[in-house]
Scaffold this motif. Structure first.
Motif, mmCIF file in Angstrom:
data_model
loop_
_atom_site.group_PDB
_atom_site.id
_atom_site.type_symbol
_atom_site.label_atom_id
_atom_site.label_comp_id
_atom_site.label_asym_id
_atom_site.label_seq_id
_atom_site.Cartn_x
_atom_site.Cartn_y
_atom_site.Cartn_z
ATOM 1 N N LYS A 178 0.862 -1.172 0.000
ATOM 2 C CA LYS A 178 0.000 0.000 0.000
ATOM 3 C C LYS A 178 0.904 1.230 0.000
ATOM 4 C CE LYS A 178 -2.099 3.628 1.805
ATOM 5 N NZ LYS A 178 -1.426 4.808 2.433
ATOM 6 N N VAL A 179 0.639 2.163 -0.915
ATOM 7 C CA VAL A 179 1.451 3.371 -1.028
ATOM 8 C C VAL A 179 0.538 4.496 -1.500
ATOM 9 C CG1 VAL A 179 2.131 2.909 -3.434
ATOM 10 C CG2 VAL A 179 3.638 4.271 -1.962
ATOM 11 N N GLY A 247 -4.678 6.329 5.826
ATOM 12 C CA GLY A 247 -3.944 5.312 5.074
ATOM 13 C C GLY A 247 -3.657 4.078 5.906
ATOM 14 N N ASP A 248 -3.381 4.276 7.193
ATOM 15 C CA ASP A 248 -3.118 3.137 8.068
ATOM 16 C C ASP A 248 -4.403 2.354 8.337
ATOM 17 O OD1 ASP A 248 -0.349 3.745 8.403
ATOM 18 O OD2 ASP A 248 -0.934 5.374 9.725
ATOM 19 N N SER A 249 -5.541 3.059 8.392
ATOM 20 C CA SER A 249 -6.822 2.371 8.534
ATOM 21 C C SER A 249 -7.126 1.551 7.284
ATOM 22 C CB SER A 249 -7.940 3.384 8.788
ATOM 23 O OG SER A 249 -7.771 4.022 10.042
ATOM 24 N N LEU A 250 -6.773 2.095 6.116
ATOM 25 C CA LEU A 250 -6.919 1.353 4.864
ATOM 26 C C LEU A 250 -6.102 0.068 4.911
ATOM 27 C CD1 LEU A 250 -7.464 0.851 1.828
ATOM 28 C CD2 LEU A 250 -5.716 2.565 1.331
ATOM 29 N N VAL A 254 -7.508 -3.892 4.866
ATOM 30 C CA VAL A 254 -7.061 -4.924 3.920
ATOM 31 C C VAL A 254 -6.582 -6.155 4.686
ATOM 32 C CG1 VAL A 254 -5.352 -5.495 2.157
ATOM 33 C CG2 VAL A 254 -6.503 -3.267 2.104
ATOM 34 N N ALA A 255 -5.799 -5.934 5.737
ATOM 35 C CA ALA A 255 -5.301 -7.051 6.537
ATOM 36 C C ALA A 255 -6.450 -7.814 7.185
ATOM 37 C CB ALA A 255 -4.333 -6.542 7.601
ATOM 38 N N VAL A 268 -9.806 -4.890 -0.054
ATOM 39 C CA VAL A 268 -9.630 -3.444 -0.172
ATOM 40 C C VAL A 268 -10.950 -2.704 0.025
ATOM 41 C CG1 VAL A 268 -9.992 -3.166 -2.670
ATOM 42 C CG2 VAL A 268 -8.361 -1.686 -1.482
ATOM 43 N N VAL A 269 -12.075 -3.383 -0.145
ATOM 44 C CA VAL A 269 -13.370 -2.743 0.088
ATOM 45 C C VAL A 269 -13.510 -2.376 1.568
ATOM 46 C CG1 VAL A 269 -15.875 -3.036 -0.028
ATOM 47 C CG2 VAL A 269 -14.417 -3.920 -1.865
#
Length: 335
Positions: A178-179, A247-250, A254-255, A268-269
């Protein structure tokens, strides 16, 4: 054994002064990238172990704060000065009173932390490699070795890194990268930020060692590249209180999806919904699972027709992959 292991070399003790009822209101929390990821994972029902250094007085306080939140701690205790900051938000914006990145890890400390992370990561089967508080905390090559060794042992690896640490992790190989588009610009991967240019950069990152690549673009739709090709992920637009931690919540979302056995494109949803909710809050990596589940209904995923030779992207409204064509062929009542 936890569902997810997070490598967080140097969590940060955060002291924030706010104002409530005309009086100072002082908040003390654990912070940093790995902590925010762990916090959201807990909200989504996943158990977490954080592998980190706990340095000096700051470290002793951090252990209590992390454990009080329900985060498992595999911590290396050592003397010295830990990462911490004091911010004053009484004026409505963050004013730095004092901050320190802490002391770099000595060679023996790094060996111990590396061993802890391998043990916990292989037991979990899914590890997130997060960045340290400062650039000098540990050698970037640590991320190459960890990524390679964890995957060799059968664990999946997710990274949200930039710069030399990103390059090192890619050399070791990762399952999900993730970037942000801003990080791609700073790293020289893109210049004008167009979708076509970002997609070209994503192909390059895939070629360097990322099985799946997710690029966040502030309020614009996310982009993902995986074995199925490219897709655009549009998340709901929420009123912004604080963009930090989105971004860290994203990444955490995903995890959490992958813990449930989802592919990155499905996971990713949840990540998009978690990131959207987080911007509405001042607490980083916070939110509740029920609201995130509801916001998932507003996330849309659209495949992108990719002309790799011409470096041109053209969004399409229908599904053009084999899986997508099969779905379109199903009777309506079977979808």
């Amino acid at each position: 054994m936890s569902d997810v292991t997070i490598f967080a070399p140097s969590p940060t003790l955060t002291v924030t002064v706010e104002e409530h009822g005309g009086e100072p209101d002082i908040h003390v929390h654990a912070g940093g990238q790995g902590v925010w990821q762990a916090r959201m994972l807990l909200r989504l029902g996943a158990s977490v172990t954080m592998c980190c250094t706990l340095t000096g007085e700051v470290g002793r306080m951090l252990r209590h704060l992390l454990e009080d939140e329900g985060i498992g701690v595999a911590g290396l205790e050592r003397p010295g000065k830990g990462s911490a900051y004091v911010h004053d938000r009484r004026g409505g914006e963050r004013r730095v009173i004092a901050e320190t990145e802490g002391e770099p890890l000595a060679r023996h400390d790094l060996d111990e932390l590396y061993g802890l992370t391998l043990r916990e990561g292989l037991a979990s089967g899914l590890a997130i490699l997060s960045g340290p508080a400062g650039d000098e905390a540990l050698p970037a090559d640590t991320y190459r070795r960890l990524a390679a060794d964890l995957r060799e042992g059968g664990a999946k690896v997710i990274v949200d890194l930039a710069g030399e640490r990103l390059d090192a992790a890619l050399e070791g190989g990762v399952d999900v990268l993730k970037v942000s588009d801003e990080e791609l610009t700073r790293g020289g991967f893109v210049t004008n930020g167009s979708v076509a240019e970002i997609m070209t950069a994503m192909r390059a990152l895939h070629g360097k060692g990322a099985e799946a690549v997710i690029v966040s673009r502030a309020t614009d739709p996310l982009l993902i590249l995986d074995a199925q090709g490219f897709a655009e992920v549009t998340q709901p637009r929420m009123s912004v209180a604080d963009t930090r931690g989105a971004g860290d919540s994203l990444t955490a979302g995903v995890a959490a999806g992958m813990v449930r056995g989802e592919r990155p494109r499905d996971a990713v949803v949840t990540g998009a919904a978690a990131g959207a909710l987080n911007v509405t809050r001042h607490g980083l990596g916070t939110g509740d699972a029920d609201t995130i589940a509801k916001l998932r209904e507003s996330v849309t995923v659209r495949e992108i027709l990719d002309d790799s030779a011409a470096h041109i992207s053209q969004p399409v409204t229908g599904h053009v992959s084999p899986d997508g064509l099969a779905a379109l062929a199903e009777p309506e009542d079977e979808r």
